[in-house]
Design an enzyme around this catalytic site. Structure first.
Site, PDB file in Angstrom:
ATOM      1  N   ARG A 185      23.219  17.653  56.715  1.00  0.00           N
ATOM      2  CA  ARG A 185      24.035  18.873  56.810  1.00  0.00           C
ATOM      3  C   ARG A 185      25.043  19.061  55.685  1.00  0.00           C
ATOM      4  O   ARG A 185      26.079  19.710  55.860  1.00  0.00           O
ATOM      5  CB  ARG A 185      24.768  18.937  58.176  1.00  0.00           C
ATOM      6  CG  ARG A 185      23.855  18.930  59.377  1.00  0.00           C
ATOM      7  CD  ARG A 185      22.916  20.125  59.440  1.00  0.00           C
ATOM      8  NE  ARG A 185      21.942  19.937  60.487  1.00  0.00           N
ATOM      9  CZ  ARG A 185      20.727  19.393  60.284  1.00  0.00           C
ATOM     10  NH1 ARG A 185      20.327  19.050  59.065  1.00  0.00           N
ATOM     11  NH2 ARG A 185      19.897  19.237  61.269  1.00  0.00           N
ATOM     12  N   SER A 234      25.187  24.438  66.141  1.00  0.00           N
ATOM     13  CA  SER A 234      25.798  23.149  66.464  1.00  0.00           C
ATOM     14  C   SER A 234      27.218  23.109  65.909  1.00  0.00           C
ATOM     15  O   SER A 234      27.433  23.321  64.717  1.00  0.00           O
ATOM     16  CB  SER A 234      24.994  22.007  65.851  1.00  0.00           C
ATOM     17  OG  SER A 234      23.748  21.937  66.498  1.00  0.00           O
ATOM     18  N   GLU A 309      30.659  20.624  62.113  1.00  0.00           N
ATOM     19  CA  GLU A 309      29.533  21.088  61.275  1.00  0.00           C
ATOM     20  C   GLU A 309      29.778  22.543  60.888  1.00  0.00           C
ATOM     21  O   GLU A 309      29.522  22.962  59.759  1.00  0.00           O
ATOM     22  CB  GLU A 309      28.205  20.965  62.035  1.00  0.00           C
ATOM     23  CG  GLU A 309      27.016  21.495  61.230  1.00  0.00           C
ATOM     24  CD  GLU A 309      25.669  21.206  61.887  1.00  0.00           C
ATOM     25  OE1 GLU A 309      25.518  20.129  62.512  1.00  0.00           O
ATOM     26  OE2 GLU A 309      24.774  22.053  61.773  1.00  0.00           O
TER      27      GLU A 309
HETATM   28  C1  LIG Z   1      21.729  30.082  67.534  1.00  0.00           C
HETATM   29  C2  LIG Z   1      21.889  29.187  66.324  1.00  0.00           C
HETATM   30  C3  LIG Z   1      21.015  28.130  66.139  1.00  0.00           C
HETATM   31  C4  LIG Z   1      21.153  27.273  65.028  1.00  0.00           C
HETATM   32  N1  LIG Z   1      20.272  26.244  64.860  1.00  0.00           N
HETATM   33  C5  LIG Z   1      20.381  25.446  63.770  1.00  0.00           C
HETATM   34  C6  LIG Z   1      19.451  24.374  63.547  1.00  0.00           C
HETATM   35  O1  LIG Z   1      18.543  24.121  64.303  1.00  0.00           O
HETATM   36  N2  LIG Z   1      19.608  23.600  62.435  1.00  0.00           N
HETATM   37  C7  LIG Z   1      20.606  23.829  61.537  1.00  0.00           C
HETATM   38  O2  LIG Z   1      20.698  23.101  60.535  1.00  0.00           O
HETATM   39  N3  LIG Z   1      21.510  24.828  61.726  1.00  0.00           N
HETATM   40  C8  LIG Z   1      21.411  25.647  62.807  1.00  0.00           C
HETATM   41  N4  LIG Z   1      22.314  26.654  62.994  1.00  0.00           N
HETATM   42  C9  LIG Z   1      23.413  26.825  62.033  1.00  0.00           C
HETATM   43  C10 LIG Z   1      23.112  27.772  60.868  1.00  0.00           C
HETATM   44  O3  LIG Z   1      22.108  28.710  61.215  1.00  0.00           O
HETATM   45  C11 LIG Z   1      22.663  26.994  59.618  1.00  0.00           C
HETATM   46  O4  LIG Z   1      23.659  26.104  59.170  1.00  0.00           O
HETATM   47  C12 LIG Z   1      22.351  27.959  58.457  1.00  0.00           C
HETATM   48  O5  LIG Z   1      21.746  27.236  57.412  1.00  0.00           O
HETATM   49  C13 LIG Z   1      23.578  28.661  57.933  1.00  0.00           C
HETATM   50  O6  LIG Z   1      23.137  29.681  57.078  1.00  0.00           O
HETATM   51  P1  LIG Z   1      24.013  31.004  56.871  1.00  0.00           P
HETATM   52  O7  LIG Z   1      23.356  31.818  55.833  1.00  0.00           O
HETATM   53  O8  LIG Z   1      24.266  31.667  58.169  1.00  0.00           O
HETATM   54  O9  LIG Z   1      25.340  30.327  56.296  1.00  0.00           O
HETATM   55  P2  LIG Z   1      26.850  30.777  56.511  1.00  0.00           P
HETATM   56  O10 LIG Z   1      27.295  30.475  57.901  1.00  0.00           O
HETATM   57  O11 LIG Z   1      27.050  32.158  56.043  1.00  0.00           O
HETATM   58  O12 LIG Z   1      27.546  29.760  55.506  1.00  0.00           O
HETATM   59  C14 LIG Z   1      27.468  28.378  55.736  1.00  0.00           C
HETATM   60  C15 LIG Z   1      27.877  27.645  54.448  1.00  0.00           C
HETATM   61  O13 LIG Z   1      26.918  27.925  53.448  1.00  0.00           O
HETATM   62  C16 LIG Z   1      27.562  28.384  52.275  1.00  0.00           C
HETATM   63  N5  LIG Z   1      26.652  29.317  51.600  1.00  0.00           N
HETATM   64  C17 LIG Z   1      25.970  30.351  52.145  1.00  0.00           C
HETATM   65  N6  LIG Z   1      25.230  30.955  51.203  1.00  0.00           N
HETATM   66  C18 LIG Z   1      25.469  30.306  50.036  1.00  0.00           C
HETATM   67  C19 LIG Z   1      25.017  30.467  48.696  1.00  0.00           C
HETATM   68  N7  LIG Z   1      24.158  31.447  48.345  1.00  0.00           N
HETATM   69  N8  LIG Z   1      25.478  29.607  47.747  1.00  0.00           N
HETATM   70  C20 LIG Z   1      26.365  28.623  48.077  1.00  0.00           C
HETATM   71  N9  LIG Z   1      26.828  28.425  49.316  1.00  0.00           N
HETATM   72  C21 LIG Z   1      26.385  29.258  50.292  1.00  0.00           C
HETATM   73  C22 LIG Z   1      28.831  29.054  52.760  1.00  0.00           C
HETATM   74  O14 LIG Z   1      29.807  29.085  51.733  1.00  0.00           O
HETATM   75  C23 LIG Z   1      29.215  28.123  53.900  1.00  0.00           C
HETATM   76  O15 LIG Z   1      29.907  27.012  53.401  1.00  0.00           O
HETATM   77  C24 LIG Z   1      22.184  27.509  64.107  1.00  0.00           C
HETATM   78  C25 LIG Z   1      23.063  28.595  64.285  1.00  0.00           C
HETATM   79  C26 LIG Z   1      22.915  29.420  65.383  1.00  0.00           C
HETATM   80  C27 LIG Z   1      23.872  30.580  65.541  1.00  0.00           C
END
Ligand SMILES: Cc1cc2nc3c(=O)[nH]c(=O)nc-3n(C[C@H](O)[C@H](O)[C@H](O)COP(=O)(O)OP(=O)(O)OC[C@H]3O[C@@H](n4cnc5c(N)ncnc54)[C@H](O)[C@@H]3O)c2cc1C
Length: 320
Positions: A185, A234, A309
């Protein structure tokens, strides 16, 4: 300049679009972060910037005043925006970063703004297996790279060939998974680059078999996670990391008696107690207080300190 909305320097006046370089993309002043994050809470960003493409973003980074804090948001599915909002500019990669295409026989190139679920679907339709796990993660590719997102024994790094990114100086960079130093992560480049695209590798398989696997993932998630709720996924990392035999955050939370615990309209999910949900009127403060209460109770019952996380960004509201 630094990507540092997590602990920004207090600033006297909100940054305005007029303080920023001329771009082809779009600036939105005083944009509510509740509209851009899954929890649906949080104050406003001074400015949200939607770059037109990687060149536009590069020029922005080269020309912005170095004192203005800059941060990046993907789909907002792993982010809790605090009630006091985020100072400076929040960059959100949208349409100009959403392309997904086949590259050669076994690779897929996806813009960092593309949703994981679409990338998995495209790979599946192209008969490329290995990316099915992404179909259950509701974030963007940028977020998957930053978080090394994973599920069911696979992580983003397992299928990654290389990434395209911009340094904070606006210079283009290509990085291999080794250079990124991906781990559970997180990765070694966290907050040091902005990902613009990723190239993934798959292995040939029948599209029907891949679809069946993705359907199974969807069914599993629907019954084990509150996927239709306002949540951030999570909340805490598993203390044992990716080790399947290590301690699990949800078990520690359950053992501490926190399943169903509430602060205002924020609740530890009854379905999956490593998820916090906003039942509608929770503030970011309620959600963070609930999370900190859970951490404290787990520390008292198991002597283990849980690590967030979920990324928490911005400032606590005045008077909170
Ligand atoms: C219902 C649900 C289920 C989930 N299940 C999982 C799972 O099974 N496994 C898992 O790992 N996660 C899970 N997650 C968490 C989440 O979906 C992941 O961590 C996902 O990868 C986050 O992506 P995001 O685009 O929404 O990031 P954001 O929440 O928008 O950002 C997260 C981080 O990524 C950085 N970031 C985003 N885009 C960029 C970029 N282009 N360049 C540099 N940094 C960037 C941001 O600055 C921030 O620090 C879940 C979330 C939900 C709501």
């Amino acid at each position: 300049m630094s990507i540092n909305a997590h602990n920004p320097k207090p600033q006297s006046a909100a940054v305005q679009p007029a303080d920023l370089p001329e771009v082809r993309g779009k600036y939105i002043a005083a944009q509510s972060l509740g509209d851009l994050t899954w929890f649906r809470v949080g104050g406003a960003a001074d400015v949200v910037y939607l770059p037109a493409d990687a060149d536009d973003l590069s020029a922005f980074l080269k020309n912005i005043n170095a004192d203005i804090p800059v941060s990046v948001l993907g789909a907002g599915s792993n982010t809790l925006a605090r009630d006091g909002g985020v100072r400076g500019v929040v960059i959100r990669l949208g349409r100009g970063f959403g392309d997904i295409m086949r590259e050669g026989e076994t690779q897929i190139r996806a813009g960092a703004g593309a949703l994981d679920v679409r990338v998995a679907a495209m790979a599946g339709a192209a008969g490329l297996s290995g990316l099915e796990f992404l179909s259950g993660i509701p974030g963007s590719i940028g977020g998957a790279l930053a978080m090394n997102a994973g599920a069911y024994g696979r992580e983003t790094g397992d299928v990654l060939v290389r990434v395209e990114a911009l340094g904070l100086d606006g210079e283009k960079r290509e990085l291999t998974p080794d250079a990124l130093n991906l781990s559970y992560r997180t990765n070694g480049y966290r907050d040091r680059v902005i990902y613009t695209a990723a190239i993934f590798r798959g292995v040939r398989a029948a599209p029907d078999t891949i679809k069946a696997e993705m359907d199974a993932i969807a069914e599993k998630r629907g019954t084990s996670q509150p996927i239709k709720s306002r949540t951030g996924g999570s909340t805490f990392k598993n203390p044992g990391g990716a080790n399947p035999d290590g301690p699990k955050a949800w078990k520690l939370i359950d053992a501490a008696g926190c399943r169903g615990l509430r602060v205002g309209d924020a609740q530890v999910s009854e379905l999956h107690c490593n998820f916090l949900v906003n039942h509608g009127n929770a503030s970011a403060g309620d959600i963070e207080t609930l999370g900190e209460t859970v951490r404290q109770r787990v520390l008292e019952t198991s002597a283990i300190e849980l690590d967030w996380e979920i990324r928490r960004i911005g400032e606590v509201a005045h008077g909170a």
